[in-house]
Structure formats: C-alpha cells, structure tokens
Write an enzyme that holds these catalytic residues in place. Structure first.
Site, PDB file in Angstrom:
ATOM      1  N   CYS A   2      15.938  15.894   3.775  1.00 42.61           N
ATOM      2  CA  CYS A   2      16.731  16.132   4.305  1.00 42.61           C
ATOM      3  C   CYS A   2      17.363  17.040   5.391  1.00 42.61           C
ATOM      4  O   CYS A   2      16.377  17.392   6.171  1.00 42.61           O
ATOM      5  CB  CYS A   2      17.136  16.916   2.709  1.00 42.61           C
ATOM      6  SG  CYS A   2      16.692  16.169   0.905  1.00 42.61           S
ATOM      7  N   ARG A  27      19.004  11.926   8.782  1.00 40.39           N
ATOM      8  CA  ARG A  27      17.497  13.056   8.026  1.00 40.39           C
ATOM      9  C   ARG A  27      17.620  12.571   6.125  1.00 40.39           C
ATOM     10  O   ARG A  27      16.301  12.583   5.430  1.00 40.39           O
ATOM     11  CB  ARG A  27      18.171  14.315   7.944  1.00 40.39           C
ATOM     12  CG  ARG A  27      17.150  14.394   9.577  1.00 40.39           C
ATOM     13  CD  ARG A  27      17.214  16.083   9.634  1.00 40.39           C
ATOM     14  NE  ARG A  27      16.008  16.882   9.144  1.00 40.39           N
ATOM     15  CZ  ARG A  27      14.696  17.089   9.880  1.00 40.39           C
ATOM     16  NH1 ARG A  27      14.996  16.920  10.611  1.00 40.39           N
ATOM     17  NH2 ARG A  27      13.997  17.141   8.700  1.00 40.39           N
ATOM     18  N   TRP A  74      18.265  13.094   1.099  1.00 37.31           N
ATOM     19  CA  TRP A  74      18.055  11.477   1.170  1.00 37.31           C
ATOM     20  C   TRP A  74      16.790  12.031  -0.793  1.00 37.31           C
ATOM     21  O   TRP A  74      16.015  12.908  -0.784  1.00 37.31           O
ATOM     22  CB  TRP A  74      16.415  11.694   2.037  1.00 37.31           C
ATOM     23  CG  TRP A  74      16.136  10.314   1.664  1.00 37.31           C
ATOM     24  CD1 TRP A  74      15.719   9.476   2.477  1.00 37.31           C
ATOM     25  CD2 TRP A  74      14.127  10.493   1.675  1.00 37.31           C
ATOM     26  NE1 TRP A  74      15.522   8.065   2.261  1.00 37.31           N
ATOM     27  CE2 TRP A  74      14.163   8.793   1.443  1.00 37.31           C
ATOM     28  CE3 TRP A  74      13.420  10.898   0.995  1.00 37.31           C
ATOM     29  CZ2 TRP A  74      12.745   8.325   0.871  1.00 37.31           C
ATOM     30  CZ3 TRP A  74      12.028  10.468   0.512  1.00 37.31           C
ATOM     31  CH2 TRP A  74      11.987   9.550   0.480  1.00 37.31           C
ATOM     32  N   ASN A 100      15.229  21.315   1.727  1.00 38.67           N
ATOM     33  CA  ASN A 100      14.363  20.148   2.578  1.00 38.67           C
ATOM     34  C   ASN A 100      13.361  21.089   1.895  1.00 38.67           C
ATOM     35  O   ASN A 100      12.412  21.096   2.078  1.00 38.67           O
ATOM     36  CB  ASN A 100      14.616  20.468   3.724  1.00 38.67           C
ATOM     37  CG  ASN A 100      13.526  18.799   4.824  1.00 38.67           C
ATOM     38  OD1 ASN A 100      13.567  18.344   3.673  1.00 38.67           O
ATOM     39  ND2 ASN A 100      13.776  19.219   5.865  1.00 38.67           N
ATOM     40  N   GLY A 101      12.571  19.297   1.193  1.00 38.25           N
ATOM     41  CA  GLY A 101      11.046  19.445   0.873  1.00 38.25           C
ATOM     42  C   GLY A 101      11.421  19.190  -0.349  1.00 38.25           C
ATOM     43  O   GLY A 101      11.822  18.256  -1.298  1.00 38.25           O
ATOM     44  N   GLU A 483       4.864  -3.957  14.180  1.00 37.12           N
ATOM     45  CA  GLU A 483       6.053  -3.266  14.292  1.00 37.12           C
ATOM     46  C   GLU A 483       7.660  -3.773  14.695  1.00 37.12           C
ATOM     47  O   GLU A 483       8.260  -3.666  13.986  1.00 37.12           O
ATOM     48  CB  GLU A 483       5.649  -2.271  15.713  1.00 37.12           C
ATOM     49  CG  GLU A 483       6.959  -1.644  15.966  1.00 37.12           C
ATOM     50  CD  GLU A 483       8.029  -0.435  15.603  1.00 37.12           C
ATOM     51  OE1 GLU A 483       8.557  -0.627  15.631  1.00 37.12           O
ATOM     52  OE2 GLU A 483       6.618  -0.711  14.357  1.00 37.12           O
ATOM     53  N   LYS A 487      10.640  -3.018  12.259  1.00 38.12           N
ATOM     54  CA  LYS A 487      11.758  -2.901  12.454  1.00 38.12           C
ATOM     55  C   LYS A 487      12.387  -4.022  11.774  1.00 38.12           C
ATOM     56  O   LYS A 487      13.876  -3.492  11.075  1.00 38.12           O
ATOM     57  CB  LYS A 487      11.889  -3.061  14.128  1.00 38.12           C
ATOM     58  CG  LYS A 487      11.196  -1.916  15.268  1.00 38.12           C
ATOM     59  CD  LYS A 487      12.018  -1.601  14.270  1.00 38.12           C
ATOM     60  CE  LYS A 487      11.398   0.284  14.755  1.00 38.12           C
ATOM     61  NZ  LYS A 487      10.280   0.315  13.967  1.00 38.12           N
ATOM     62  N   GLU A 490      12.987  -2.433   8.002  1.00 39.92           N
ATOM     63  CA  GLU A 490      13.311  -1.929   7.694  1.00 39.92           C
ATOM     64  C   GLU A 490      15.278  -1.537   7.822  1.00 39.92           C
ATOM     65  O   GLU A 490      15.561  -1.548   6.812  1.00 39.92           O
ATOM     66  CB  GLU A 490      13.384  -0.519   8.782  1.00 39.92           C
ATOM     67  CG  GLU A 490      12.120   0.479   8.814  1.00 39.92           C
ATOM     68  CD  GLU A 490      11.553   1.096  10.302  1.00 39.92           C
ATOM     69  OE1 GLU A 490      11.576   2.174   9.694  1.00 39.92           O
ATOM     70  OE2 GLU A 490      11.850   0.409  11.305  1.00 39.92           O
ATOM     71  N   HIS A 506      -6.920 -17.949   5.892  1.00 41.69           N
ATOM     72  CA  HIS A 506      -6.909 -17.902   5.021  1.00 41.69           C
ATOM     73  C   HIS A 506      -6.007 -17.373   3.176  1.00 41.69           C
ATOM     74  O   HIS A 506      -6.319 -16.098   3.473  1.00 41.69           O
ATOM     75  CB  HIS A 506      -7.936 -16.044   5.060  1.00 41.69           C
ATOM     76  CG  HIS A 506      -9.336 -16.377   5.790  1.00 41.69           C
ATOM     77  ND1 HIS A 506     -10.775 -16.739   5.485  1.00 41.69           N
ATOM     78  CD2 HIS A 506      -9.444 -16.659   7.032  1.00 41.69           C
ATOM     79  CE1 HIS A 506     -11.323 -17.470   6.401  1.00 41.69           C
ATOM     80  NE2 HIS A 506     -10.287 -17.098   7.756  1.00 41.69           N
ATOM     81  N   LYS A 605      14.814   9.761   9.155  1.00 40.86           N
ATOM     82  CA  LYS A 605      14.153   9.449  10.421  1.00 40.86           C
ATOM     83  C   LYS A 605      13.314  10.062  10.140  1.00 40.86           C
ATOM     84  O   LYS A 605      12.257   9.550  11.037  1.00 40.86           O
ATOM     85  CB  LYS A 605      15.769  10.100  11.184  1.00 40.86           C
ATOM     86  CG  LYS A 605      14.633  10.432  12.428  1.00 40.86           C
ATOM     87  CD  LYS A 605      14.673   9.175  13.490  1.00 40.86           C
ATOM     88  CE  LYS A 605      13.937   9.286  14.651  1.00 40.86           C
ATOM     89  NZ  LYS A 605      13.387   7.610  14.619  1.00 40.86           N
TER      90      LYS A 605
END
Length: 610
Positions: A2, A27, A74, A100-101, A483, A487, A490, A506, A605
């Site tokens: 957050c 955030r 968040w 935050n936490g 990556e 992206k 996301e 396979h 983020k």
C-alpha cells in the site's frame, strides 16, 4: 504494498494528501482515504475505488486542517470495500492510523480486544492497530507507540495522528518502506520519494525499529525499543519531478519503454570505459583472490527481477565459467540452501524493498555468503543491508509492469560478468574489447526498434481476442520469452505461457490448435536450426506465428506468419533487444482491450509483504 502519505505544516492538508496519493497510486488502488485533524477532532474521508472517487467525496465534504495522513490500498486482508479502506480509527476517533504491511498475529489481538468490548468495523488486520492505541494509551504518544508495536508481529509502516497531540505526526517502520521529507515549516512522510518531491529534496530514510515524532519545524528520530534519539544524515534526491511524470506519453509504461536507451546509457556511465574497453566498478571493493575463492553464484529475486537473473545466469556462466543458480526468493527463504563463505549471492529488486528478497539477503548473510544487491533505489533496505550494491540508473519507474528496471538489471549482469571474468582470466582481450564495444551500441539499437513500432502495434491489437498466447525460445531466448509472457498476462489478462522450445513434444504441443498465437524467438545462432524445427512443429498444428529474429537472418521468413527483426548483435547480447518488442506487444494488446495499462488489476508495484 500500500501507499502511505502524511503531512504536517502550515498549509491545508487535504489537497497535499490527495496529490501525494496520486504519486503513490501505483502501490495499490483498491481503495483510498485520508484523515485530517482540524484542531478539534479527526475527520476521515475514505472509499473503495480509485483516487478520483475520493476526490469527488472531499469536494462535496472538504476537511480543513494542517496535519493529516492518507492511504492507497492493495487489498490483502479483507476485500476492497469502504469499511476496509484506510485510515482506520478507534471507536472514539481519538487515533487514526494508516498501515502498509501485514500484521501476522492480528487474529489473536482482535480476539483479545473484542473480549474487552472493542467493536470492529472492518475485516482488515490493520484495524487492530487503531484499537490497540485506544487500549494502551498512557497519556504519552511515544511510550504508547512503543507499547503498541511490542504487540505486533509482522511488517508495518505506520502513520499516526492523535486527538491528544494534534500538533504532531508520528511514523513507525518495521520491514515496510517509509521515508520522511524535510521541508521548510512543513514535513511529510511517504512510502516513496516521488510523493514528496514537490515540497522537498531532503529526505530521511527510516530504518527498521525506528520511529519519528514530526512537527512542522522538526523531525525527531527515535529507536522504538530504547526511545533514544537517533542522528541521521539527510539524503539529497538528485532526480527531478519530470522523471516521475508522463511528459506527454499516454501511459507511464510507454514512457518508460522509450526511456530505456537513456537508462542503459546512465547505467553504463562510470562503469564501462569506452576508451580502455573495459568494465570498472568503483563500488565493488573485491580483490582478485576474493573473486577466485567463490565457487558458486546464487541469484535470488522475484518476478521480472527473477527473469533478469535468468539472463544473468547465461551471461555469467558464459563469461566466467562460474556455476550459477537462480532461485525465486519466496522459495529460497523457506528452505535450507547450500551456500557458504565461498558463495556470492546476488539479490535483485527494483524497489530494494521486496520482502522475500530482503529475507533471502539476510538468510544468506547469516549462512556466511557475501551478498551483492542489484537495485534501482538508493537508500532502500536491500541497498543498505547488502555487502555491496550495483545501483541501476533507471530513474523512477511508476508503471506496475516493469520495463526499464528490467533492462538495466540485465545490463548490470553483462557488466558484472565482464568484471568477474577479468579476475578469473576467462576471456581473451580481443573478445572482451569487442563485447564492450558491442554493449555501448545497444542503446542506439534499441532506439532503432522504437522508431518502427507500427508492425508491433498491429500484432498486439490482432491478438487481443486470443484465449491463450504462447512464447517459445531456446537458451537466452527462453529466458526472455518468460519475461514477454509475464508482461502480456500482467496487463492484458490473457492467459500466456512461455516454454523452452525443446520441450514442445513433452506435452506443450497438445495446447496448440488452429489459430493459436505463438511468439517464437530465434536469435541464438547456436540453436537457430533447432528453433526453426520447433517453429515448423507449431505451424503444422495451425499456430499463427510471430517470429523474432536478427536482421539479415532470412531463413525464418518462409516459416512464420509475421516477422519482427531486431538489429544485428552478438547472440549473447540479443536479450537486451528482443525484450523491447515483447514489452510493446503487451502494451498495445492491453491498450486495445481498454485496460488500465499502468495499474493492472490485483497487482501493485512494490511487493513489500509476503
């Protein structure tokens, strides 16, 4: 994850808090709120949703006052809702808290408080903190804060205002980031520097186990346990507001993609000697004997930084012949890794506050390993606790989907690989000089790619209705494909997977059907013929293939539906180029779907909690 903001000074606080939250919204953006003390009582305005929803609320019902706190959330404990939004207060609204936490023992605290008669309004872990203040208040805020945090287990950065001392703002930190901006007749607290830049460039960085008592004129730092005063040098922020603004781009992500050439050049500066054609790291005080003593390197990171570490493995092993392991930090920290004083551990984190990576750093040091950090944020927890630090010079990265932080991390691995090879004596001078010269040309080659994005935009728009997209590659191309896949998922929310192309038979081929989009990377010369065979395999099952290859390599042309060529470069360096079209594909796909590119759902983020 957050975002926290707080202000005390001579100005009206409401607009300062909302402006600061705008800088911190990356955030978390599930809900948002502020609490302001008007000299008589605390007034709270909060709501589920984005900052625009709060703006509407405070316009209808403004709050006056020169001290206050704000929060953008968040969600971890409790769904996004008005009730679960911060700030949280006690029943009498004598204390307001933003957090935050994660408070790991909140259920037991909540049970104990309910038995005492306290009534809760939310499902969050954070609300227990405001009620603890009410329960433990002894007439002195400093000693009460000490009592409260002794009850808490977990991670927290707290901003607190109190009915009893309305002329002060309080802050506490343990395992979650928090800084203090020191201004003229005003001071601020924040989770991140961009939120305070409009008011000051002078910053105190709180360490774990520290608190701050803040008035408009003074910042007093104290040890939480001891209560003793702490002297701390001011950190001077040397980047400007423009770097944290869009500057005419529609989205931060697009701006940050286009900033990559400049970010790479800055990361090279002072480290890559173009005249001597060698790498110099003044920040690394390693002797050749120390480097020769390391018999293994472990790279530990999360998400995009983990993918950068996979490229780092290819590069370091190729250039130094030192064996390299790459591990996800959330797995590494909960096992008994085989590392010792002969191991170099490299932790990678854009923010320098990633909780799992920080825990892995501490575990590695406890086991005797030497720890190098690659991070973008000077003064972050990881930067301060590592034995040495390579700072990437990406500048502030605001979009949740990382781009320039990733490429500067990858570049740092190339520079580090060359640096280590000199002590190991594994590269001949001619090849090393050619490699250094080739690295200096990378920013210009990225600019070439960025000058021709129309075809990439068309492809991104063309796959917006796909159910699944697959990425294929071998060697370093496979690491880059991971990556690219991340992206896309996301920010577009399309199911996407990346596979080592040799694994197709396979099981993966069962997922390919008529019209399935496949992005095939074929830039690694040593395995190009094998990769071409894999492209034929998916084409035979009806896949629509976009091939990414090196300019001039026309053998791919007849076997794919579309082609994206990158400028010619050494095979070892192509990861810095191939990722650019993959970033753009994700961006344009998300844009075509009408998504919020910079703020993808359910993500934030900086992952500062487990």
């Amino acid at each position: 994850m957050c975002g926290i903001i707080g202000y005390i000074g001579t100005k009206q606080t409401q607009n300062i808090l909302t402006a600061g939250l705008k800088k911190l919204e990356y955030r978390g953006y599930d809900s948002v709120g502020i609490a302001v003390h008007d000299g008589e009582s605390v007034h709270v305005r909060k709501t589920e949703g984005r900052l625009s929803d709060l703006d509407s609320q405070v316009k209808e019902s403004p709050v006056a006052g020169t001290v206050g706190i704000g929060h953008t959330r968040w969600a971890t404990h409790g769904r996004p809702s008005n009730e679960n939004s911060h700030p949280h207060t006690d029943s009498q609204k004598e204390f307001a808290v933003v957090h935050n936490g994660i408070i790991e023992n909140y259920l037991q605290i909540k049970k104990d408080l309910i038995e005492k008669g306290y009534k809760f309004q939310s499902e969050t872990d954070s609300e227990v903190i405001s009620h603890l203040f009410s329960d433990l208040f002894d007439g002195n805020m400093v000693s009460t804060i000490q009592k409260v945090v002794r009850e808490l287990e977990g991670a927290y950065a707290l901003g607190i205002v109190s009915q009893y001392e309305p002329e002060k703002l309080y802050a506490v930190r343990q395992d979650s980031p928090l800084i203090i901006g020191a201004g003229e007749e005003e001071n601020l607290i924040s989770s991140d520097i961009p939120a305070v830049l409009e008011y000051t460039r002078d910053v105190y960085i709180l360490n774990d186990g520290e608190m701050a008592v803040i008035t408009p004129e003074e910042v007093t730092l104290l040890g939480v346990d001891s209560g003793n005063s702490i002297q701390r040098e001011i950190f001077k922020v040397n980047w400007d507001m423009e770097q944290a603004e869009k500057n005419g781009y529609d989205h931060f992500m697009l701006k940050e993609i286009f900033e990559q050439p400049k970010a790479l050049e800055k990361t090279m500066t002072g480290r890559l000697n173009k005249e001597a054609k060698q790498v110099e790291f003044e920040e690394l005080n390693w002797t050749h004997e120390q480097i020769k003593n390391w018999n293994k390197i472990s790279i530990v990171a999360c998400g995009t930084a983990y993918h950068a570490g996979l490229i780092g493995k290819h590069v370091i092993e190729e250039l130094t012949r030192i064996p390299v392991e790459v591990e996800v930090a959330s797995e590494f920290r909960y096992r008994n890794p085989i590392i010792d004083e002969k191991t170099l551990v490299i932790v990678v984190s854009q923010s320098g506050e990633t909780a799992d990576t920080l825990a892995a750093l501490r575990q590695s040091q406890h086991l005797g390993a030497h720890v190098l950090a690659i991070t973008n944020v000077v003064g972050s927890s990881i930067a301060r606790e590592a034995d040495e630090v390579i700072l990437t010079m990406a500048g502030p990265e605001i979009a949740v989907a990382s781009t320039k932080a990733y490429t500067t991390q990858v570049l740092s691995f190339y520079l580090l690989g060359i640096y280590l090879s000199e002590a190991k004596g594994t590269l001949n001078d001619e090849f090393k000089e050619q490699l250094v010269e080739a690295i200096t040309a990378i920013p210009e080659k990225i600019e070439e790619i960025l000058e021709h994005t129309k075809g990439i935009q068309w492809y991104g728009e063309s796959i917006k209705d796909a159910d699944s997209v697959f990425f294929l590659g071998r060697g370093a191309d496979h690491a880059v494909s991971l990556e690219g896949s991340l992206k896309l998922k996301e920010i577009s929310y399309i199911h996407s997977e990346a596979y080592a192309a040799g694994e197709l038979k396979h099981g993966t081929l069962a997922l390919i059907e008529e019209g399935t989009p496949v992005v095939a990377l074929m830039t690694q010369e040593a395995v190009s013929e094998k990769m071409l065979g894999n492209i034929k395999e998916v084409k035979a099952r009806g896949a629509q293939v976009l091939g990414i290859a090196v300019e001039g390599d026309m053998k791919i042309w007849d076997y794919v539906d579309e082609t994206c060529f990158i400028p010619a470069a050494f095979s070892i360096l192509t990861p810095l180029l191939t990722v650019i079209p993959l970033q753009l594909i994700a961006y344009y796909t998300s844009l075509a779907l009408g998504n919020d590119v910079d703020k993808p759902r359910n993500l934030a983020k900086s992952v500062t909690v487990e």
